[in-house]
Design a protein around this motif. Structure first.
Motif, mmCIF file in Angstrom:
data_model
loop_
_atom_site.group_PDB
_atom_site.id
_atom_site.type_symbol
_atom_site.label_atom_id
_atom_site.label_comp_id
_atom_site.label_asym_id
_atom_site.label_seq_id
_atom_site.Cartn_x
_atom_site.Cartn_y
_atom_site.Cartn_z
ATOM 1 N N LEU A 1 35.990 42.741 33.053
ATOM 2 C CA LEU A 1 36.123 41.450 33.734
ATOM 3 C C LEU A 1 36.712 41.637 35.122
ATOM 4 O O LEU A 1 36.214 41.072 36.104
ATOM 5 C CB LEU A 1 37.006 40.513 32.903
ATOM 6 N N SER A 2 37.754 42.457 35.220
ATOM 7 C CA SER A 2 38.423 42.685 36.506
ATOM 8 C C SER A 2 37.485 43.356 37.506
ATOM 9 O O SER A 2 37.378 42.922 38.664
ATOM 10 C CB SER A 2 39.667 43.538 36.281
ATOM 11 N N TRP A 3 36.797 44.386 37.092
ATOM 12 C CA TRP A 3 35.905 45.116 38.007
ATOM 13 C C TRP A 3 34.716 44.256 38.437
ATOM 14 O O TRP A 3 34.283 44.325 39.589
ATOM 15 C CB TRP A 3 35.413 46.402 37.335
ATOM 16 N N THR A 4 34.194 43.477 37.512
ATOM 17 C CA THR A 4 33.087 42.582 37.858
ATOM 18 C C THR A 4 33.514 41.579 38.920
ATOM 19 O O THR A 4 32.785 41.325 39.889
ATOM 20 C CB THR A 4 32.586 41.835 36.608
ATOM 21 N N CYS A 5 34.704 41.012 38.752
ATOM 22 C CA CYS A 5 35.214 40.040 39.731
ATOM 23 C C CYS A 5 35.481 40.700 41.084
ATOM 24 O O CYS A 5 35.330 40.059 42.125
ATOM 25 C CB CYS A 5 36.476 39.378 39.208
ATOM 26 N N LEU A 6 35.864 41.985 41.070
ATOM 27 C CA LEU A 6 36.056 42.713 42.331
ATOM 28 C C LEU A 6 34.738 42.798 43.095
ATOM 29 O O LEU A 6 34.693 42.541 44.309
ATOM 30 C CB LEU A 6 36.597 44.109 42.052
ATOM 31 N N VAL A 7 33.666 43.143 42.390
ATOM 32 C CA VAL A 7 32.349 43.245 43.042
ATOM 33 C C VAL A 7 31.931 41.885 43.602
ATOM 34 O O VAL A 7 31.461 41.783 44.747
ATOM 35 C CB VAL A 7 31.300 43.771 42.036
ATOM 36 N N PHE B 1 25.670 34.902 49.215
ATOM 37 C CA PHE B 1 26.983 35.541 49.105
ATOM 38 C C PHE B 1 28.092 34.582 49.558
ATOM 39 O O PHE B 1 29.133 34.460 48.923
ATOM 40 C CB PHE B 1 27.031 36.813 49.950
ATOM 41 N N GLN B 2 27.856 33.920 50.679
ATOM 42 C CA GLN B 2 28.852 32.998 51.224
ATOM 43 C C GLN B 2 29.089 31.827 50.275
ATOM 44 O O GLN B 2 30.215 31.363 50.113
ATOM 45 C CB GLN B 2 28.393 32.482 52.585
ATOM 46 N N ALA B 3 28.026 31.355 49.622
ATOM 47 C CA ALA B 3 28.153 30.252 48.672
ATOM 48 C C ALA B 3 29.058 30.635 47.506
ATOM 49 O O ALA B 3 29.860 29.819 47.023
ATOM 50 C CB ALA B 3 26.769 29.845 48.150
ATOM 51 N N VAL B 4 28.956 31.880 47.056
ATOM 52 C CA VAL B 4 29.842 32.357 45.984
ATOM 53 C C VAL B 4 31.297 32.318 46.455
ATOM 54 O O VAL B 4 32.194 31.914 45.706
ATOM 55 C CB VAL B 4 29.439 33.784 45.545
ATOM 56 N N GLY B 5 31.529 32.712 47.712
ATOM 57 C CA GLY B 5 32.882 32.647 48.264
ATOM 58 C C GLY B 5 33.397 31.218 48.360
ATOM 59 O O GLY B 5 34.570 30.949 48.087
ATOM 60 N N ASP B 6 32.529 30.285 48.728
ATOM 61 C CA ASP B 6 32.929 28.875 48.806
ATOM 62 C C ASP B 6 33.348 28.345 47.435
ATOM 63 O O ASP B 6 34.320 27.594 47.311
ATOM 64 C CB ASP B 6 31.782 28.022 49.358
ATOM 65 N N ILE B 7 32.602 28.733 46.400
ATOM 66 C CA ILE B 7 32.952 28.291 45.048
ATOM 67 C C ILE B 7 34.260 28.934 44.597
ATOM 68 O O ILE B 7 35.106 28.289 43.968
ATOM 69 C CB ILE B 7 31.810 28.597 44.066
ATOM 70 N N ALA B 8 34.455 30.208 44.949
ATOM 71 C CA ALA B 8 35.722 30.878 44.628
ATOM 72 C C ALA B 8 36.885 30.151 45.286
ATOM 73 O O ALA B 8 37.939 29.940 44.668
ATOM 74 C CB ALA B 8 35.679 32.332 45.071
ATOM 75 N N PRO C 1 42.327 39.467 43.794
ATOM 76 C CA PRO C 1 43.691 39.982 43.565
ATOM 77 C C PRO C 1 44.609 39.007 42.851
ATOM 78 O O PRO C 1 45.357 39.399 41.959
ATOM 79 C CB PRO C 1 44.192 40.295 44.985
ATOM 80 N N LEU C 2 44.577 37.733 43.226
ATOM 81 C CA LEU C 2 45.583 36.792 42.745
ATOM 82 C C LEU C 2 45.158 36.034 41.484
ATOM 83 O O LEU C 2 45.994 35.709 40.641
ATOM 84 C CB LEU C 2 45.932 35.804 43.857
ATOM 85 N N THR C 3 43.865 35.739 41.373
ATOM 86 C CA THR C 3 43.399 34.996 40.207
ATOM 87 C C THR C 3 43.018 35.914 39.061
ATOM 88 O O THR C 3 43.119 35.525 37.897
ATOM 89 C CB THR C 3 42.196 34.105 40.590
ATOM 90 N N VAL C 4 42.597 37.144 39.374
ATOM 91 C CA VAL C 4 42.081 38.029 38.322
ATOM 92 C C VAL C 4 42.932 39.290 38.127
ATOM 93 O O VAL C 4 43.489 39.519 37.050
ATOM 94 C CB VAL C 4 40.615 38.426 38.622
ATOM 95 N N TYR C 5 43.053 40.099 39.174
ATOM 96 C CA TYR C 5 43.642 41.440 39.014
ATOM 97 C C TYR C 5 45.081 41.412 38.496
ATOM 98 O O TYR C 5 45.393 42.011 37.458
ATOM 99 C CB TYR C 5 43.581 42.202 40.340
ATOM 100 N N PHE C 6 45.980 40.729 39.207
ATOM 101 C CA PHE C 6 47.388 40.755 38.811
ATOM 102 C C PHE C 6 47.649 40.089 37.460
ATOM 103 O O PHE C 6 48.396 40.646 36.643
ATOM 104 C CB PHE C 6 48.263 40.147 39.910
ATOM 105 N N PRO C 7 47.072 38.912 37.165
ATOM 106 C CA PRO C 7 47.298 38.346 35.817
ATOM 107 C C PRO C 7 46.852 39.278 34.691
ATOM 108 O O PRO C 7 47.544 39.414 33.675
ATOM 109 C CB PRO C 7 46.470 37.052 35.837
ATOM 110 N N ILE C 8 45.694 39.944 34.873
ATOM 111 C CA ILE C 8 45.199 40.849 33.837
ATOM 112 C C ILE C 8 46.086 42.080 33.713
ATOM 113 O O ILE C 8 46.464 42.495 32.609
ATOM 114 C CB ILE C 8 43.734 41.240 34.123
ATOM 115 N N GLU C 9 46.465 42.681 34.842
ATOM 116 C CA GLU C 9 47.306 43.879 34.808
ATOM 117 C C GLU C 9 48.674 43.578 34.201
ATOM 118 O O GLU C 9 49.229 44.383 33.446
ATOM 119 C CB GLU C 9 47.471 44.444 36.224
ATOM 120 N N MET C 10 49.236 42.402 34.520
ATOM 121 C CA MET C 10 50.539 42.044 33.952
ATOM 122 C C MET C 10 50.437 41.818 32.453
ATOM 123 O O MET C 10 51.340 42.192 31.696
ATOM 124 C CB MET C 10 51.090 40.810 34.666
#
Length: 476
Positions: A444-450, A240-247, A415-424
């Motif tokens: 795409l948005s919900w998957t990235c949230l998880v 899980f932490q490795a995924v955060g590091d890549i993000a 929030p910043l890379t996925v949610y707001f650009p898609i919602e806008m």
């Protein structure tokens, strides 16, 4: 005759003034896709690249490259959506929006503006803290490298990070007096060169180690294997932490609008920004793949959290020293790229609230030898010095590289890379609910949230574990 001459002179002066102003009345912007690419590379290729060998070691040969490519594609896709939102309602001729919050206000409005502000500025603060930690680790690594070279690889070389965090803070206090983002191009270009330098050095050392005699690093398709030294629960948390590091390694959406606001008006800013994003993201992905995969091949499942300061390499010590100096110089510049939006936001709000305050509003002119005039502001000096000091103190309390990077990445990616650009984009394009495009973007948005929640949980667990082991009154 005199009045005619005066009128002509005034007209000429007005014409000259207009030529030096953009359509919004501000000083004419001169940025190009080259400078924007430099800003992006400075923002993206940062301390994140140093942890990628470790991240790949947790994920393995299959999931590691797949996660890297997925984050790359998502980041580029959403950055193109965000680039079109700089001007509203039309992406070419609409009104400019100077910050991420302005963009959200123009496209969405309501409480989402406040949510965006919280997400953006908390993330920016976190990144500047993370860069303080990383820069100090790199400077300390120079001392360690020389110590190991002089006294052997088994020597007890443990200098403290704290003096170097303070040194980094002093440098940032001085650079923070640069008035705004538009004056940072030279610093970003220098930082981008440094990021290429240390990435190439790390890559070269990894290749040499991977193909060298006696290389016996163990790798696996699924990464670090569960066994006596790694429990199944620890494997899950580290994954899980490795995924955060890549993000975290792809975090630059927070400053994309500020970068775009430096671009000249023609060609259209959104087209130049998309080109810069493609170059920036493609370049960094190539480096990430090479550094992550070859680093994993070199170190195997025991890859250090930071492949240039974890001392998988000891020699040539002078090259390792040079690489870590490059990291420190790069992070000095990257710190400014990420903190300038914070500075600008606070100073704008203070000017609006206290327009009569001489302390806030008055600029003093100072002649700097060989540099010309510099506009000095007391409020800017006090506020920016205070900010750098506070972030440095927090870095001293939580000097944990991988866990902190993972938490920042998890907190900013969704929030910043996925949610707001898609919602806008959905709002601007007026995409009907439950249409194919709407459903696809929402999935795409919900998957990235998880994914972000999972990465955040892993990083928090890592921070808790690090804190339990941490002894603040002993040198590291």
């Amino acid at each position: 005759m005199a009045s005619t001459t005066t009128a002509s002179s005034l007209q000429i002066n007005n014409d000259l003034a207009q030529k030096n102003l953009d359509d919004d009345g501000r000083e004419k912007r001169t940025g190009t896709w080259v400078t924007a690419s430099a800003h992006i590379i400075t923002a993206v290729i940062g301390s994140g690249v140093l942890s990628l060998a470790w991240a790949i070691a947790q994920l393995g040969w299959i999931a590691g490259p797949a996660v890297l490519m997925t984050f790359s594609c998502i980041t580029y896709f959403t950055s193109t959506l965000l680039a079109d939102a700089y001007r509203a309602p039309d992406p070419v001729s609409g009104k400019r929006n100077y910050t991420y919050m302005d963009v959200v206000r123009a496209s969405l409005g309501g409480r989402k503006v406040q949510l965006c502000g919280i997400a953006q500025y908390v993330n920016l603060v976190g990144i500047t803290i993370g860069y303080t930690i990383t820069a100090s680790i790199s400077i300390v690594a120079v001392k360690k490298s020389n110590c190991f070279h002089d006294h052997g690889h088994g020597a007890d070389c443990k200098p403290s990070n704290y003096p170097y965090m303070i040194l980094f803070a002093v440098i940032e206090i001085l650079l923070s007096q640069i008035p705004n983002f538009h004056k940072l191009s030279w610093l970003s270009i220098l930082a981008a060169v440094m990021s290429f330098a240390y990435s190439l050095i790390g890559l070269g050392l990894s290749i040499a180690k991977a193909v060298g005699d006696g290389h016996d690093a163990k790798t696996a398709l699924t990464g670090a294997e569960v066994g006596p030294l790694l429990s199944s629960s620890e494997k899950v948390w580290k994954t899980f932490q490795a995924v955060g590091d890549i993000a975290f390694a792809y975090a630059y959406s927070t400053v994309l609008i500020e970068i775009q606001d430096t671009l000249k008006s023609y060609p259209p800013e959104n087209k130049m920004m998309k080109r810069a994003s493609l170059i920036g993201v493609s370049t960094t992905t190539l480096f990430y793949m090479l550094c992550g995969l070859i680093g994993y091949a070199a170190f195997g499942n025991d890859a250090p959290g930071n492949f240039l300061t974890g001392f998988g390499f000891y020699e040539p010590f002078w090259l390792i020293d040079f690489a870590n100096i490059c990291i420190a110089i790069h992070l000095i510049g990257a710190y400014q790229v990420f903190c300038q939006p914070i500075f600008g936001f606070v100073e704008k709000k203070c000017r609006e609230k206290w327009p009569e305050s001489k302390f806030i509003m008055t600029d003093h002119t100072i002649n700097v030898p060989f540099c010309g005039e510099y506009y000095f502001n007391m409020f800017r000096l006090v506020w920016r010095t205070t900010y750098v000091t506070i972030t440095t103190l927090i870095a001293m309390i939580f000097p944990f590289f991988n866990s902190f990077l993972g938490l920042i990445g998890a907190g900013s990616f969704y929030p910043l890379t996925v949610y707001f650009p898609i919602e806008m984009y959905i709002a601007r394009a007026k995409i009907p609910k439950f249409s194919f495009t709407w459903v696809s973007l929402k999935i795409l948005s919900w998957t990235c949230l998880v994914v972000s929640l999972v990465a955040a949980i892993g990083s928090v667990q890592g921070l808790v574990t690090d804190l339990k082991k941490y002894q603040p009154f002993k040198t590291e």
